[in-house]
Design an enzyme around this catalytic site. Structure first.
Site, short mmCIF file in Angstrom:
data_model
loop_
_atom_site.label_atom_id
_atom_site.label_comp_id
_atom_site.label_asym_id
_atom_site.label_seq_id
_atom_site.Cartn_x
_atom_site.Cartn_y
_atom_site.Cartn_z
N ARG A 12 3.83 33.50 0.36
CA ARG A 12 3.21 32.07 0.91
C ARG A 12 2.93 32.34 2.36
NH1 ARG A 12 6.58 27.38 3.38
NH2 ARG A 12 4.76 25.87 3.88
N ARG A 72 9.60 14.28 11.96
CA ARG A 72 8.39 14.24 12.76
C ARG A 72 7.82 13.12 12.80
NH1 ARG A 72 5.89 18.57 8.84
NH2 ARG A 72 7.04 20.51 9.78
N GLU A 112 4.76 25.06 -6.23
CA GLU A 112 4.03 25.72 -5.39
C GLU A 112 4.10 27.23 -5.75
OE1 GLU A 112 5.61 23.24 -2.47
OE2 GLU A 112 4.07 23.87 -1.07
N ASN A 119 8.54 33.83 -0.23
CA ASN A 119 8.56 32.76 0.95
C ASN A 119 9.39 33.17 1.88
OD1 ASN A 119 7.81 30.72 2.44
ND2 ASN A 119 8.23 28.92 1.05
N HIS A 126 0.38 21.88 3.23
CA HIS A 126 0.81 21.52 1.75
C HIS A 126 -0.47 21.92 0.63
CE1 HIS A 126 3.76 18.51 3.83
NE2 HIS A 126 4.34 19.74 3.28
#
Ligand code: ADP
Length: 409
Positions: free
Chosen positions: A91, A241, A385, A7, A180
Site C-alpha cells: 500500500r 481531524r 483494502e 502496509n 481511501h
C-alpha cells in the site's frame, strides 16, 4: 499463487498472506514499535491462538525478516519456505498525478515515489522503507504498489482544482488528490456485484467512515469527486481531524494564540474533530456511549459528524445529477446503525426509505438497509483494502509473466 500484502508505517508493518486461487488469508499480523526498545510481532492464523513475540527490531528490513521467519515457522507458519511467496503488494498512500493505477515496482517507479515524499511526508517515506526491506529479503520476488490516490485520478479539473493562483498547481501540484481510493474502489465494485447491476450504469456515493473519513462521488464506476483534498485533512469531520473549515481560521488562530504553523497543523489533524467537539474521545463508540448517558457535547459532536456526511451526499447527488446507491463502509460506516440512520434521516427527499430492521441487523456481509421500494439503495459493504491490493498485484504479475512468455527469445 501466494501474495504477501504489506502496509508499512514509520514504526509499524502490517501483513497478510493470500492464497489467490481461493482469495483466502493464510496468515496475517502486525509488527509494532519498530525502532523502539521492545518491538511486538503479532501473528494470526485462522483457528489458532494468536502468537505474540517481543524482540528488538530496529528497522524495517529486520521486521520483514521476522515476518518471513514467522510465516515459515515450523509450528506457527503456513508455508514451508519463502519460495512459496510469488509476489508482494504494497500500500502506498500518495501516487500524486504520476500514478493513475497500480504498477509493478522497478527503479523508475521507486524514483517517482521518492519524488512524491513532499506531498505525503508522513507516509511515503515509510512505505519506501517497506519496499526496500522486502527487496533486501526477497530480491527475486516481483513487487507491486497500489496507491490510495490512484482511483481518484479520473476526477475532472472542475473537481480537483482549487480556486487559487494556477501557478501553485503548475509549480507545486497543489490540488485535490483524495484518499481511501482502494477502499472506495473495492466497495463500489462489490456494491454493483451485490445489486447485479453494471457499475458503469450507477451513480454512487461511497462513504468510508472510520477514524479517517471520506465520501466519494462515483459516476459510472469512476471517481468524479471526493471529500479529502491535497491531504486527508479536508472534507468530513473525523476522529481527530477538523475537516472543512474557512482557511482564514489558520492565520487568525496563529495571530490570536501565538501558535506556530506546526502547532496549528497538529491542532487541525490531531486535536480536532469528534475529540474536540465531544471533549470525550475520538472513538465513535465512546462518543455514542457518552451521548446515551446524557452528555450534550457528545450529542453535538455526533450530530455535526452525521450532518457533514449528509451534506456531502446531497452535494454529490447534485454533482452527478442523481443518485442510485449510497455505500457505508469502514469501522463506523459498517458498525454504527445509529450514525447511518442519522445520515439517512435527511435524505428522504431523494426517495430514500431506510428499513429500520435491516439497518439494525448485525452482519459481516454486504447487505441492503433500505426498503425494497426505496428509490436509492443504501448498502453496508465491509471494506477489504488488502484483498484489492492482493488482486491488483496478482493481476500485474500474471500479465508480466504472460508478456514475457509471448516475447520471442
Ligand atoms: P481506521 O481509519 O483507523 O482504519 P476504522 O475503520 O477501524 O479506523 O474505524 C475506527 C472507528 O470505528 C472508531 O471510531 C470506532 O469507534 C468505530 N467503531 C467500531 N465499531 C463500532 C461500533 N460498533 N459502533 C460505533 N462505532 C464503531
Amino acid at each position: 499463487m501466494n501474495v504477501l500484502v504489506i502496509n508499512a508505517g514509520s514504526s509499524s508493518l502490517k501483513y497478510q498472506l493470500y492464497e489467490m486461487s481461493t482469495e483466502r488469508v493464510l496468515a496475517k499480523g502486525l509488527v509494532e514499535r519498530i525502532g523502539m526498545d521492545s518491538s511486538i510481532l503479532t501473528h494470526e492464523v485462522e483457528g489458532q491462538p494468536e502468537v505474540r513475540e517481543v524482540s528488538e527490531i530496529l528497522e524495517h528490513t529486520t521486521a520483514v525478516r521476522k515476518v518471513l521467519d514467522m510465516l515459515t515457522h515450523r509450528k506457527f507458519g503456513v508455508i514451508d519456505s519463502v519460495d512459496e511467496i510469488q509476489a508482494v503488494g504494497h500500500r502506498v498512500v500518495h501516487g500524486g498525478e504520476t500514478f493513475r493505477e497500480s504498477v509493478l515496482i522497478d527503479a523508475n517507479v521507486k524514483l517517482e515515489i521518492r519524488k512524491l515524499f513532499d506531498l505525503a511526508p508522513l507516509h511515503n517515506p515509510a512505505h519506501m522503507m517497506g519496499i526496500v526491506a522486502v527487496e533486501t529479503n526477497l530480491p527475486d520476488v516481483p513487487q507491486a504498489v497500489v496507491f490510495d490516490t490512484a482511483f481518484h485520478q479520473t476526477m475532472p479539473p472542475t473537481s480537483y482544482l482549487y480556486a487559487i493562483p494556477m501557478v501553485l498547481y503548475r509549480k507545486h501540484k497543489i490540488r485535490r488528490y483524495g484518499f481511501h481510493g482502494t477502499s472506495h474502489d473495492y466497495v463500489s465494485q462489490t456494491a454493483a456485484e451485490f445489486l447485479g447491476r453494471p457499475l458503469e450504469s450507477l451513480k454512487m456515493v461511497s462513504c468510508h467512515i472510520g477514524n479517517g473519513a471520506s465520501c466519494t462521488a462515483i459516476l459510472h464506476g469512476k471517481s468524479y469527486d471526493t471529500s479529502m483534498g491535497m491531504t486527508p485533512l479536508e472534507g468530513l469531520m473525523m476522529g481527530t481531524r477538523s475537516g472543512d473549515l474557512d482557511p482564514a481560521v489558520v492565520p487568525f488562530t496563529i495571530n490570536k494564540e501565538d501558535l506556530t504553523l506546526n502547532e496549528v497543523n497538529s491542532m487541525l489533524n490531531k486535536h480536532s474533530g469528534l475529540l474536540a467537539v465531544s471533549g470525550v474521545s475520538s472513538d465513535m463508540r465512546e462518543v455514542v456511549q457518552a451521548m446515551n448517558e446524557g452528555n450534550e457535547s457528545a450529542r453535538l459532536a455526533f450530530e455535526m459528524y452525521a450532518y457533514r456526511i449528509r451534506k456531502y451526499i446531497g452535494a454529490y447527488a447534485a454533482a452527478m445529477n442523481g443518485l442510485d446507491v449510497i455505500v457505508f463502509t469502514a469501522g463506523i460506516g459498517e458498525n454504527s446503525d445509529l450514525l447511518r440512520k442519522k445520515v439517512c434521516e435527511g435524505l428522504t427527499f431523494l426517495g430514500l426509505e431506510l428499513d429500520e430492521e435491516r439497518n439494525q441487523a448485525r452482519s459481516k456481509q454486504t447487505r441492503r438497509i433500505t426498503t425494497d421500494s426505496s428509490k436509492v439503495d443504501v448498502l453496508v459493504v465491509p471494506t477489504n483494502e488488502e484483498l484489492l491490493i492482493a488482486r491488483d498485484t496478482y493481476r500485474l504479475v500474471q500479465k508480466a509473466a504472460m508478456a514475457k512468455s509471448e516475447t520471442p527469445s
